[in-house]
Design a protein around this motif. Structure first.
Motif, PDB file in Angstrom:
ATOM      1  N   TYR A 188    -114.474  47.490  55.023  1.00  0.00           N
ATOM      2  CA  TYR A 188    -114.661  46.172  55.626  1.00  0.00           C
ATOM      3  C   TYR A 188    -115.822  46.199  56.598  1.00  0.00           C
ATOM      4  O   TYR A 188    -115.940  47.089  57.434  1.00  0.00           O
ATOM      5  CB  TYR A 188    -113.394  45.747  56.367  1.00  0.00           C
ATOM      6  N   THR A 189    -116.702  45.186  56.480  1.00  0.00           N
ATOM      7  CA  THR A 189    -117.792  45.047  57.446  1.00  0.00           C
ATOM      8  C   THR A 189    -117.808  43.619  57.983  1.00  0.00           C
ATOM      9  O   THR A 189    -117.724  42.653  57.221  1.00  0.00           O
ATOM     10  CB  THR A 189    -119.177  45.373  56.846  1.00  0.00           C
ATOM     11  N   ILE A 190    -117.905  43.513  59.283  1.00  0.00           N
ATOM     12  CA  ILE A 190    -117.929  42.204  59.932  1.00  0.00           C
ATOM     13  C   ILE A 190    -119.154  41.395  59.486  1.00  0.00           C
ATOM     14  O   ILE A 190    -119.016  40.207  59.175  1.00  0.00           O
ATOM     15  CB  ILE A 190    -117.863  42.350  61.463  1.00  0.00           C
ATOM     16  N   PRO A 191    -120.357  41.991  59.428  1.00  0.00           N
ATOM     17  CA  PRO A 191    -121.512  41.187  59.009  1.00  0.00           C
ATOM     18  C   PRO A 191    -121.344  40.567  57.618  1.00  0.00           C
ATOM     19  O   PRO A 191    -121.733  39.420  57.390  1.00  0.00           O
ATOM     20  CB  PRO A 191    -122.671  42.178  59.027  1.00  0.00           C
ATOM     21  N   ARG A 192    -120.748  41.285  56.708  1.00  0.00           N
ATOM     22  CA  ARG A 192    -120.518  40.748  55.361  1.00  0.00           C
ATOM     23  C   ARG A 192    -119.541  39.578  55.423  1.00  0.00           C
ATOM     24  O   ARG A 192    -119.722  38.560  54.766  1.00  0.00           O
ATOM     25  CB  ARG A 192    -119.989  41.857  54.435  1.00  0.00           C
ATOM     26  N   HIS A 193    -118.489  39.724  56.218  1.00  0.00           N
ATOM     27  CA  HIS A 193    -117.501  38.658  56.350  1.00  0.00           C
ATOM     28  C   HIS A 193    -118.147  37.406  56.950  1.00  0.00           C
ATOM     29  O   HIS A 193    -117.939  36.293  56.465  1.00  0.00           O
ATOM     30  CB  HIS A 193    -116.336  39.135  57.215  1.00  0.00           C
ATOM     31  N   VAL A 194    -118.961  37.596  57.981  1.00  0.00           N
ATOM     32  CA  VAL A 194    -119.658  36.469  58.599  1.00  0.00           C
ATOM     33  C   VAL A 194    -120.619  35.822  57.606  1.00  0.00           C
ATOM     34  O   VAL A 194    -120.711  34.588  57.534  1.00  0.00           O
ATOM     35  CB  VAL A 194    -120.398  36.912  59.886  1.00  0.00           C
ATOM     36  N   ASP A 195    -121.332  36.623  56.819  1.00  0.00           N
ATOM     37  CA  ASP A 195    -122.244  36.082  55.796  1.00  0.00           C
ATOM     38  C   ASP A 195    -121.512  35.167  54.823  1.00  0.00           C
ATOM     39  O   ASP A 195    -121.983  34.079  54.494  1.00  0.00           O
ATOM     40  CB  ASP A 195    -122.908  37.207  55.003  1.00  0.00           C
TER      41      ASP A 195
ATOM     42  N   LEU B 288    -113.643  34.289  66.754  1.00  0.00           N
ATOM     43  CA  LEU B 288    -114.975  34.887  66.882  1.00  0.00           C
ATOM     44  C   LEU B 288    -115.723  34.888  65.545  1.00  0.00           C
ATOM     45  O   LEU B 288    -116.921  34.611  65.501  1.00  0.00           O
ATOM     46  CB  LEU B 288    -114.877  36.310  67.435  1.00  0.00           C
ATOM     47  N   LEU B 289    -115.015  35.164  64.456  1.00  0.00           N
ATOM     48  CA  LEU B 289    -115.654  35.104  63.131  1.00  0.00           C
ATOM     49  C   LEU B 289    -116.132  33.683  62.829  1.00  0.00           C
ATOM     50  O   LEU B 289    -117.240  33.480  62.328  1.00  0.00           O
ATOM     51  CB  LEU B 289    -114.680  35.550  62.032  1.00  0.00           C
ATOM     52  N   VAL B 290    -115.290  32.708  63.131  1.00  0.00           N
ATOM     53  CA  VAL B 290    -115.629  31.306  62.861  1.00  0.00           C
ATOM     54  C   VAL B 290    -116.827  30.865  63.698  1.00  0.00           C
ATOM     55  O   VAL B 290    -117.762  30.251  63.184  1.00  0.00           O
ATOM     56  CB  VAL B 290    -114.407  30.391  63.115  1.00  0.00           C
ATOM     57  N   ARG B 291    -116.803  31.189  64.976  1.00  0.00           N
ATOM     58  CA  ARG B 291    -117.926  30.800  65.852  1.00  0.00           C
ATOM     59  C   ARG B 291    -119.237  31.423  65.377  1.00  0.00           C
ATOM     60  O   ARG B 291    -120.276  30.771  65.355  1.00  0.00           O
ATOM     61  CB  ARG B 291    -117.655  31.235  67.285  1.00  0.00           C
ATOM     62  N   THR B 292    -119.181  32.689  65.044  1.00  0.00           N
ATOM     63  CA  THR B 292    -120.390  33.380  64.595  1.00  0.00           C
ATOM     64  C   THR B 292    -120.907  32.776  63.292  1.00  0.00           C
ATOM     65  O   THR B 292    -122.112  32.578  63.128  1.00  0.00           O
ATOM     66  CB  THR B 292    -120.097  34.887  64.413  1.00  0.00           C
ATOM     67  N   ALA B 293    -120.008  32.467  62.387  1.00  0.00           N
ATOM     68  CA  ALA B 293    -120.417  31.856  61.124  1.00  0.00           C
ATOM     69  C   ALA B 293    -121.025  30.476  61.348  1.00  0.00           C
ATOM     70  O   ALA B 293    -121.993  30.102  60.690  1.00  0.00           O
ATOM     71  CB  ALA B 293    -119.225  31.771  60.170  1.00  0.00           C
ATOM     72  N   ARG B 294    -120.482  29.714  62.288  1.00  0.00           N
ATOM     73  CA  ARG B 294    -121.048  28.387  62.579  1.00  0.00           C
ATOM     74  C   ARG B 294    -122.464  28.503  63.118  1.00  0.00           C
ATOM     75  O   ARG B 294    -123.328  27.698  62.798  1.00  0.00           O
ATOM     76  CB  ARG B 294    -120.159  27.636  63.568  1.00  0.00           C
TER      77      ARG B 294
END
Length: 132
Positions: A71-78, A16-22
């Motif tokens: 930890y924040t998901i938006p930061r990781h995705v950024d 999910l992190l990878v897909r969102t980042a793409r």
């Protein structure tokens, strides 16, 4: 460059992190996003940016795995989005890396217009693969 890209290929992150980042990589802008993420005045060279982003992502991933409250998901995705964008930028030969402008020749543009062909645009994150 090859060592940096091979390190990127070896990353294993949740799907999910990878897909969102793409998805986010479609709108990635070095000037806007890299400055915000790395807090630099002007964007560093792509290889330098990738190394710094990898260090930052590693720390964020440690936070994720340990359940850290910071930890924040938006930061990781950024950060993952920036990694994908920088890897694409680093591996894209048709881009003048000093100005980030397309260096397609006038002849190639005219030929493309005559044939009605669209300019090929690689899929964001295609320069490397983050395994889910």
């Amino acid at each position: 460059m090859q060592d940096v890209l091979s390190r990127l290929r070896s990353l294993h992150r949740p799907r999910l992190l990878v897909r969102t980042a793409r998805i986010g990589a479609n709108g990635y802008s070095r000037d806007r996003d890299l400055q915000r993420i790395l807090s630099y005045g002007s964007p560093p060279r792509p290889a330098v940016a990738i190394i710094r982003l990898m260090e930052l992502e590693e720390e964020i991933n440690r936070q994720r795995l340990s359940g850290d409250a910071g930890y924040t998901i938006p930061r990781h995705v950024d950060v993952l989005t920036a990694l994908m964008g920088e890897a694409d930028y680093l591996g894209r030969p048709e881009v003048d890396k000093s100005t980030e402008t397309n260096s397609e020749t006038v002849e190639a543009q005219e030929q493309r217009q005559k044939t009605g062909a669209k300019k090929a645009t690689p899929e964001p994150g295609a320069a490397f693969h983050i395994s889910p």
